[in-house]
Design an enzyme around this catalytic site. Structure first.
Site, PDB file in Angstrom:
ATOM      1  N   GLU A 113     -11.297 -27.465  -8.781  1.00 11.49           N
ATOM      2  CA  GLU A 113     -10.852 -28.157  -7.570  1.00 11.49           C
ATOM      3  C   GLU A 113      -9.352 -27.967  -7.455  1.00 11.49           C
ATOM      4  O   GLU A 113      -8.710 -27.402  -8.352  1.00 11.49           O
ATOM      5  CB  GLU A 113     -11.218 -29.644  -7.634  1.00 11.49           C
ATOM      6  CG  GLU A 113     -12.718 -29.887  -7.488  1.00 11.49           C
ATOM      7  CD  GLU A 113     -13.068 -31.362  -7.491  1.00 11.49           C
ATOM      8  OE1 GLU A 113     -13.442 -31.862  -6.432  1.00 11.49           O
ATOM      9  OE2 GLU A 113     -12.976 -32.001  -8.537  1.00 11.49           O
ATOM     10  N   ARG A 274      -3.829 -32.050  -2.804  1.00 18.40           N
ATOM     11  CA  ARG A 274      -4.436 -32.737  -1.662  1.00 18.40           C
ATOM     12  C   ARG A 274      -3.453 -33.207  -0.603  1.00 18.40           C
ATOM     13  O   ARG A 274      -3.746 -33.159   0.584  1.00 18.40           O
ATOM     14  CB  ARG A 274      -5.160 -33.977  -2.166  1.00 18.40           C
ATOM     15  CG  ARG A 274      -6.576 -33.705  -2.417  1.00 18.40           C
ATOM     16  CD  ARG A 274      -7.323 -34.915  -2.815  1.00 18.40           C
ATOM     17  NE  ARG A 274      -8.497 -34.400  -3.505  1.00 18.40           N
ATOM     18  CZ  ARG A 274      -9.340 -35.127  -4.173  1.00 18.40           C
ATOM     19  NH1 ARG A 274      -9.175 -36.410  -4.261  1.00 18.40           N
ATOM     20  NH2 ARG A 274     -10.378 -34.571  -4.758  1.00 18.40           N
TER      21      ARG A 274
END
Ligand code: SIN
Length: 527
Positions: A113, A274
């Site tokens: 991720e 993010r």
């Protein structure tokens, strides 16, 4: 008022609370209160996975470095070290208890991720990792006859006597129950519901943070709220998360004109941290005057998508979005609180007898921006540590006599008066928080928002009798704390971005702590 006496009280039934219970139940009686059914928590919905340095290509030192880098200079190194070093042990023990993580042949399968430099994210049933953890931990808890679960109980306030937490008042149906305990562990999760766009379940209203604040606990890093970049944006569909693991497997972000754009913002493109991806999406939405961008998975193949992401595939299909054939409209949403009740690496708060773990707590492990999939690991590692610390506390305070205590809660004698429209306030609060205290913030609108929040708190003072009303009270408290901290941090770091202070600013490396004072909230810049 009904009274219960127990050795250990745990508030919250997600990964951190359950893991704490497992440490405690062999040594005493435990009550786990949950506001809803026992499994209703953010854990249950966690998709992507659990990050842990267990693959052949990985090392705890590399996991440490990735976590520190994602935290943008604000992680507490000691807390990160504990997480990455104890993580493998917590996962292996979970496997021993029956957790079934996905495998490739006989070996565990790891995905990647954002901001991970190695494939280290374990997953279960494709995209139902949290549900698998919850299943295993609940089974384990059930194996202890000393552990009792009390569903549909809303924590109202902590019971504090002479500076020591001795339990909590909870609301069950319309009755207030006093649960007295030698040690209390807060594991109530996050507060995503204070934003109108969120991935969090309806129970995530910041209850633990708010009741701890009211009791005099110190909270820290409240300005750092993580926004997840890819959440389904469809008028008739819920705000459903599309796991970052999809970008890990090659999904591409495209703007409304179907152009990929992430390479213009960061060399890691779709796998940038993010906060960077969320802000890039917002800037594309503004530039193209659209309410969303697209996540493109169509090149990954139907069979792969259906087997790797079965829950996401079927949920999207329910809302007429076929992720195998069409671009999926997505936009960011509030996802995770890096801040919370300040604890040390053993979950110890500044209030004797009170412990906190998981998203409700702030050990400083996430700094200004959490590394993806570190949260389930945090719940396991720090849930266990908080449990052990609570046990030690009980052992060394054996003489504590809680059964003679009888402190009535003011709500037990309150009655309903005519109330302002609280649903309207709840709705407006969520909208204002999203628009003014969301991904991009500025001093002026933070100031106006703070005034509005204080006004609502004043109007609503002392009129909280139902679960819904108590939630609103807690949401208001947490919203004020986030806004206050966001005002004080005159700089940008990690998930906190101020358009009027885009640089980090002078005191950037300090943490902002907040505590209830006689004349409102006291804040401090701490090391
Ligand atoms: C996701 O699956 O994208 C969420 C994982 C996380 O927030 O750690």
């Amino acid at each position: 008022m009904q009274k219960e006496i127990v050795d250990f009280l745990i508030i919250g039934g997600g990964v951190a609370g359950l893991r704490a219970a497992i440490e405690l139940a062999p040594y005493g009686t435990v009550i786990i209160v949950t506001k809803d059914i026992p499994t209703e928590s953010s854990t249950e919905y966690a998709q992507g996975g659990v990050a842990v340095a267990l693959s052949d290509e990985d090392e705890v030192g590399i996991h440490f470095e990735d976590t520190i880098k994602a935290g943008d200079g604000l992680c507490r190194e000691e807390a990160v070290r504990v997480l990455v070093e104890e993580g493998p042990q917590r996962i292996l023990e979970l496997i021993d208890w029956g957790a079934e993580f996905d495998k490739e042949g006989a070996r565990l399968s790891f995905t990647i991720e954002a901001a991970h430099s190695r494939r280290r994210v374990l997953h279960a049933h494709g995209d139902s990792t949290g549900r698998e953890l919850e299943r295993v931990l609940i089974n384990k808890v059930k194996s202890f006859p000393t552990a009792q679960r009390l569903p549909f109980c809303t924590a109202v306030d902590l019971i504090v006597d002479d500076g020591m937490c001795i339990g909590a008042y909870v609301l069950r149906n319309s009755d207030i129950i006093a649960i007295y305990a030698s040690a209390t562990v807060l594991a109530t999760g996050g507060a995503g519901q204070i934003f109108s766009r969120t991935t969090n379940p309806a129970v995530a209203t910041g209850d633990g943070m708010a009741i701890a604040y009211r009791a005099g606990a110190i909270l820290e890093d409240m300005e750092f709220v993580q926004f997840h970049p890819t959440v389904l944006f469809a008028p008739s569909a819920p705000q459903f998360l599309l796991s970052e693991a999809m970008r890990g497997e090659g999904a591409i972000l495209r703007n409304i004109n179907r152009e990929p754009f992430m390479k213009n913002y960061h060399p890691d493109a779709e796998l940038a941290p993010r906060d960077i991806v969320s802000r890039a999406i917002i800037s594309q939405m503004v530039r193209t005057k659209s309410k969303h961008v697209y996540l493109d998975l169509t090149h990954l193949g139907k069979d792969f998508l259906k087997s790797r992401f079965p829950r996401i595939y079927s949920t999207c299909l329910q809302y007429n979005v076929d992720i195998t054939k069409e671009l999926v409209p997505v936009s960011p949403a509030a996802h995770y609180m890096m801040g919370g009740v300040k604890t040390d690496i053993d979950g110890i708060t500044n209030i004797k007898g009170l412990y906190a773990a998981g998203e409700a707590a702030c050990t400083g492990v996430h700094g200004a921006n959490r590394l993806a999939s570190n949260s389930l690991l945090e719940g396991l590692v720090y849930g266990a540590r908080a449990g052990r610390a609570a046990l030690n506390f009980k052992m060394s305070n054996e003489q504590l006599s809680i059964d003679s205590e009888e402190i009535p809660h003011p709500l037990s004698s309150a009655s309903h008066t005519s109330l302002p429209d609280k649903e309207e306030i709840r709705h407006t609060l969520r909208k204002v928080m999203w628009e003014k205290v969301g991904i991009i913030r500025c001093g002026e609108s933070l100031g106006h928002t703070h005034e509005k929040l204080s006004e609502w708190s004043f109007i609503l003072n002392k009129i909280y009798l139902t679960r819904r009303e108590l939630e609103l009270k807690n949401m208001l408290t947490v919203a004020e704390l986030i806004t206050e901290a966001a005002i004080q941090r005159k700089g940008s770091a990690g998930a906190h971005y101020r358009s009027d202070f885009p640089q980090k600013g002078e005191e950037w490396a300090k943490h902002i702590t907040l505590q209830k004072g006689n004349k409102g909230t006291r804040y401090e810049f701490a090391g």
